[in-house]
Design a protein around this motif. Structure first.
Motif, PDB file in Angstrom:
ATOM      1  N   UNK A 147       0.829  -1.205   0.000  1.00  0.00           N
ATOM      2  CA  UNK A 147       0.000   0.000   0.000  1.00  0.00           C
ATOM      3  C   UNK A 147       0.861   1.252   0.000  1.00  0.00           C
ATOM      4  N   UNK A 148       1.968   1.231   0.736  1.00  0.00           N
ATOM      5  CA  UNK A 148       2.847   2.398   0.786  1.00  0.00           C
ATOM      6  C   UNK A 148       3.563   2.623  -0.544  1.00  0.00           C
ATOM      7  N   UNK A 149       3.998   1.553  -1.186  1.00  0.00           N
ATOM      8  CA  UNK A 149       4.669   1.693  -2.483  1.00  0.00           C
ATOM      9  C   UNK A 149       3.728   2.336  -3.492  1.00  0.00           C
ATOM     10  N   UNK A 150       2.467   1.899  -3.495  1.00  0.00           N
ATOM     11  CA  UNK A 150       1.508   2.497  -4.423  1.00  0.00           C
ATOM     12  C   UNK A 150       1.096   3.900  -3.968  1.00  0.00           C
ATOM     13  N   UNK A 151       1.074   4.131  -2.662  1.00  0.00           N
ATOM     14  CA  UNK A 151       0.756   5.478  -2.162  1.00  0.00           C
ATOM     15  C   UNK A 151       1.790   6.484  -2.658  1.00  0.00           C
ATOM     16  N   UNK A 152       3.023   6.043  -2.830  1.00  0.00           N
ATOM     17  CA  UNK A 152       4.070   6.937  -3.314  1.00  0.00           C
ATOM     18  C   UNK A 152       3.736   7.482  -4.705  1.00  0.00           C
ATOM     19  N   UNK A 153       3.023   6.678  -5.512  1.00  0.00           N
ATOM     20  CA  UNK A 153       2.626   7.157  -6.836  1.00  0.00           C
ATOM     21  C   UNK A 153       1.621   8.298  -6.723  1.00  0.00           C
ATOM     22  N   UNK A 154       0.650   8.150  -5.802  1.00  0.00           N
ATOM     23  CA  UNK A 154      -0.318   9.225  -5.570  1.00  0.00           C
ATOM     24  C   UNK A 154       0.385  10.489  -5.066  1.00  0.00           C
TER      25      UNK A 154
ATOM     26  N   UNK B 157       3.542  11.344  -5.481  1.00  0.00           N
ATOM     27  CA  UNK B 157       4.394  11.916  -6.524  1.00  0.00           C
ATOM     28  C   UNK B 157       3.573  12.770  -7.479  1.00  0.00           C
ATOM     29  N   UNK B 158       2.335  12.342  -7.755  1.00  0.00           N
ATOM     30  CA  UNK B 158       1.453  13.124  -8.626  1.00  0.00           C
ATOM     31  C   UNK B 158       1.123  14.476  -8.010  1.00  0.00           C
ATOM     32  N   UNK B 159       1.189  14.551  -6.682  1.00  0.00           N
ATOM     33  CA  UNK B 159       0.940  15.806  -5.971  1.00  0.00           C
ATOM     34  C   UNK B 159       2.230  16.554  -5.658  1.00  0.00           C
ATOM     35  N   UNK B 160       3.333  16.099  -6.240  1.00  0.00           N
ATOM     36  CA  UNK B 160       4.600  16.791  -6.049  1.00  0.00           C
ATOM     37  C   UNK B 160       5.300  16.479  -4.745  1.00  0.00           C
ATOM     38  N   UNK B 161       4.952  15.355  -4.113  1.00  0.00           N
ATOM     39  CA  UNK B 161       5.565  14.981  -2.836  1.00  0.00           C
ATOM     40  C   UNK B 161       6.402  13.715  -3.039  1.00  0.00           C
ATOM     41  N   UNK B 162       7.693  13.835  -2.820  1.00  0.00           N
ATOM     42  CA  UNK B 162       8.589  12.681  -2.896  1.00  0.00           C
ATOM     43  C   UNK B 162       8.966  12.245  -1.484  1.00  0.00           C
ATOM     44  N   UNK B 163       8.944  10.962  -1.243  1.00  0.00           N
ATOM     45  CA  UNK B 163       9.312  10.448   0.070  1.00  0.00           C
ATOM     46  C   UNK B 163      10.343   9.340  -0.070  1.00  0.00           C
ATOM     47  N   UNK B 164      11.030   9.095   1.007  1.00  0.00           N
ATOM     48  CA  UNK B 164      11.900   7.931   1.135  1.00  0.00           C
ATOM     49  C   UNK B 164      11.187   6.946   2.044  1.00  0.00           C
ATOM     50  N   UNK B 165      11.084   5.704   1.595  1.00  0.00           N
ATOM     51  CA  UNK B 165      10.326   4.700   2.344  1.00  0.00           C
ATOM     52  C   UNK B 165      11.235   3.525   2.693  1.00  0.00           C
ATOM     53  N   UNK B 166      11.300   3.206   3.989  1.00  0.00           N
ATOM     54  CA  UNK B 166      12.035   2.037   4.472  1.00  0.00           C
ATOM     55  C   UNK B 166      11.034   1.015   5.002  1.00  0.00           C
TER      56      UNK B 166
ATOM     57  N   UNK C 116      -5.731   5.909   0.599  1.00  0.00           N
ATOM     58  CA  UNK C 116      -5.947   6.334   1.985  1.00  0.00           C
ATOM     59  C   UNK C 116      -4.625   6.722   2.641  1.00  0.00           C
ATOM     60  N   UNK C 117      -3.591   5.916   2.434  1.00  0.00           N
ATOM     61  CA  UNK C 117      -2.286   6.207   3.039  1.00  0.00           C
ATOM     62  C   UNK C 117      -1.682   7.490   2.478  1.00  0.00           C
ATOM     63  N   UNK C 118      -1.856   7.690   1.181  1.00  0.00           N
ATOM     64  CA  UNK C 118      -1.348   8.927   0.585  1.00  0.00           C
ATOM     65  C   UNK C 118      -1.998  10.134   1.254  1.00  0.00           C
ATOM     66  N   UNK C 119      -3.298  10.078   1.472  1.00  0.00           N
ATOM     67  CA  UNK C 119      -4.005  11.178   2.134  1.00  0.00           C
ATOM     68  C   UNK C 119      -3.522  11.357   3.570  1.00  0.00           C
ATOM     69  N   UNK C 120      -3.299  10.245   4.268  1.00  0.00           N
ATOM     70  CA  UNK C 120      -2.834  10.321   5.661  1.00  0.00           C
ATOM     71  C   UNK C 120      -1.446  10.954   5.746  1.00  0.00           C
ATOM     72  N   UNK C 121      -0.575  10.595   4.830  1.00  0.00           N
ATOM     73  CA  UNK C 121       0.782  11.159   4.838  1.00  0.00           C
ATOM     74  C   UNK C 121       0.720  12.649   4.526  1.00  0.00           C
ATOM     75  N   UNK C 122      -0.098  13.043   3.538  1.00  0.00           N
ATOM     76  CA  UNK C 122      -0.242  14.472   3.225  1.00  0.00           C
ATOM     77  C   UNK C 122      -0.789  15.242   4.415  1.00  0.00           C
TER      78      UNK C 122
END
Length: 586
Positions: A493-500, A502-511, A570-576
């Motif tokens: 879910x987090x790997x796919x959330x990164x795509x959402x 990125x579309x909003x201009x947010x890059x993250x590092x995920x471990x 959902x995770x993308x929204x939570x991170x934002x």
């Protein structure tokens, strides 16, 4: 048409929801499409809402999302439960002839297909096939070749005779033809097929497959949701390799049976869920003190007590890290994907025997019951390596005998790992006990020997830290100021959330951390980030607490404990939201 397609069937427990979903998922995978499934089911045999969701695409999918394109609704509640995921153009297939569905109102903008599922099924040979009629209707809506459904029906019902198979094929075609003849509507969906050949399996099955590949030859367990499928997978398969499955009378018996087999030299395993882990805690200490290799799978569910047996949670981490009286060295391995359930189970057996310790495999319900497609090469048996550790035989045992010619199974060594002799090894007779013991395994209360044995057992963990690779899996932008850390089934879910994001201009590092103990040192990664967020499915942030303890750094937390897994959007929204809140507070 969207890049992925989302389908679901919902009704009551006992309506055949699970088997219907599996048939459709199998048909899609046989058509060369990637599949990712999700289940929502009640803790009862009949009654209570239950659903099976399938997300499918030509490209790999690793999560579910908040969107439904086609819904087979066997009850009015099915529509209510999924209303937030339905959208303009969603298709709802239902049977208006049923009294409970007669007055169903289709939400504005959606397409309702009133298909006489039961009547068509009866014409094909029996009302029990109404769900298969619905699958045929779904094929019509999506222009999905029904021949692929035929193949899945053959696999599902082939053991019941060709007449049953043909009846089900007829029922599916009845649904397909009814939609074609009765509805003049241009649907938005067209499920493309490919020539790819995929394996479809869930986390429990991957654990069982990994155990067999690793050389496990004894399994003892007691049925408990959601770990039972591990035992079901092994039963009838492990016997082909000379192994045995024993259904014990309870979890205490299960772990003690597994301990006995391990002492006899067999690679041995048990699997359970939270309540069973509690019951196994005492024997867990005996496993560690006697230095017996054993793999224990904990497929976590919502707790405490009986909790919600069919719901998702990652609430057992504290128990696996600290559970048991006294101080017990152990390993805790946490697969992050379904395919990793296979490989981490193999690794768990190697760790158990190399270091003569109990090893927890920490899975969870979301991973255990989810089916996902993989290429066959993902599980390359030629890549499986088996390491049985410091085993001595008739030719090498001499160096481990004392001055009286007695074998020392708990010999004090620099790396903490003592020699291990299988039963029947010449001159290898010895004893082990749950009492503190000397190098020969004889009980002792000598204070000096007590200190030496405790330190010896702890040295094994330190040896592993230097000899093994416990690194996390890394995704995203290594230079990002935002670091997200998680463990277990949240990875997809987090790997796919990164795509959402990125579309909003947010890059993250995920471990994504697959080792809970020993675990990687995350200090440098955390120090390099401005914002650190830990994501997990529990209320108190058990892994976040561990991260803060290890790094002496406060972290942000995204916790979910409603019994439902994280979704990518959902995770993308939570991170934002978490990042926005930080900006506001700043």
């Amino acid at each position: 048409m969207p890049a992925d397609f989302n389908w679901a069937i919902g009704g009551e427990a006992g309506d055949g929801i699970d088997s219907t979903g599996k048939i459709f998922a199998q048909a899609l995978s046989r058509a060369g499409r990637h599949v990712f499934t999700s289940k929502d089911f009640a803790s009862r045999i009949r009654g209570g809402y239950t659903a099976y969701k399938v997300r499918t695409a030509i490209d790999p999918v690793q999560s579910v999302v908040d969107r439904l394109d086609v819904l087979i609704a066997l009850t009015p509640r099915t529509i209510e439960e999924n209303l937030d995921e339905l959208h303009d153009g969603s298709v709802i297939i239902y049977d208006g002839d049923r009294s409970t569905m007669a007055d169903v109102e289709i939400p504005e903008g959606m397409v309702g297909l009133d298909v006489p599922l039961q009547a068509l099924a009866e014409e094909a040979g029996g009302a029990i096939m109404r769900n298969v009629v619905a699958l045929g209707a779904a094929c019509a809506v999506t222009d999905f070749p029904i021949e692929n459904l035929d193949s899945a029906l053959q696999k599902r019902f082939g053991g019941k005779g060709e007449a049953i198979v043909e009846n089900n094929k007829e029922a599916a075609r009845a649904g397909l033809e009814f939609v074609h003849e009765e509805f003049d509507h241009e649907f938005d969906y067209d499920l493309e097929t490919t020539d790819e050949d995929y394996v479809l399996l869930n986390g429990d099955q991957a654990i069982g497959m990994g155990a067999i590949a690793a050389g496990c030859r004894f399994y003892a367990g007691y049925p408990i949701t959601p770990a039972t499928n591990v035992m079901e997978y092994l039963t009838g398969r492990i016997e082909r390799y000379g192994g045995h499955v024993v259904q014990a009378e309870d979890e205490l018996a299960a772990i003690n049976l597994a301990l006995g087999a391990a002492r006899a030299g067999a690679r041995s395993m048990t699997a359970t869920s939270g309540p069973g882990i509690d019951l196994m805690a005492e024997t867990f200490g005996l496993v560690a003190t006697s230095e017996t290799p054993l793999v224990i799978v904990d497929v976590m569910r919502s707790g405490p007590s009986t909790g919600m047996p069919t719901k998702q949670e990652q609430g057992d981490l504290n128990m696996m890290l600290q559970g048991g009286h006294g101080e017990i060295p152990r390993f805790v391995v946490a697969p992050t994907t379904i395919s990793e359930c296979f490989w981490k189970t193999v690794e768990a057996f190697n760790l158990a025997e190399k270091y003569q310790l109990p090893v927890y495999v920490a899975a969870d319900l979301a991973m255990a019951v989810t089916e996902q497609t993989f290429s066959p090469e993902t599980f390359d048996m030629d890549e499986v390596e088996i390491d049985r550790g410091k085993v001595v035989d008739d030719d090498t045992i001499d160096e481990w005998l004392d001055e009286k010619g007695r074998f020392q199974p708990h010999a004090l060594t620099d790396d903490g790992i003592s020699p291990r002799a299988f039963p029947g090894t010449d001159e290898g007779a010895h004893m082990s006990t749950g009492l503190e013991h000397d190098e020969l395994g004889r009980r002792t209360e000598d204070t000096s020997m007590r200190v030496k044995q405790v330190e010896k057992r702890d040295r094994k963990v330190e040896t592993a830290k230097s000899d093994e690779d416990f690194s996390p899996r890394e995704f995203g932008d290594t230079d990002s100021d935002v670091l997200v850390i998680s463990w277990g089934s949240n990875e997809g879910a987090l790997v796919e959330a990164m795509n959402f994001l990125e579309a909003d201009g947010i890059d993250i590092r995920f471990l994504s951390v697959p080792y809970m103990f020993p675990r990687p040192d995350l200090s440098d990664a955390i120090e390099a980030a401005d914002e650190v967020i830990v994501v997990e499915c529990n209320a108190t942030g058990q892994f976040a607490n561990v991260v803060e303890h290890d790094t002496l750094t406060r972290v942000k937390r995204i916790n979910k404990y409603d019994g439902v897994r994280f979704k990518a959007d959902e995770l993308a929204d939570e991170i934002k939201s978490t990042l926005d809140a930080e900006e506001v507070s700043a």
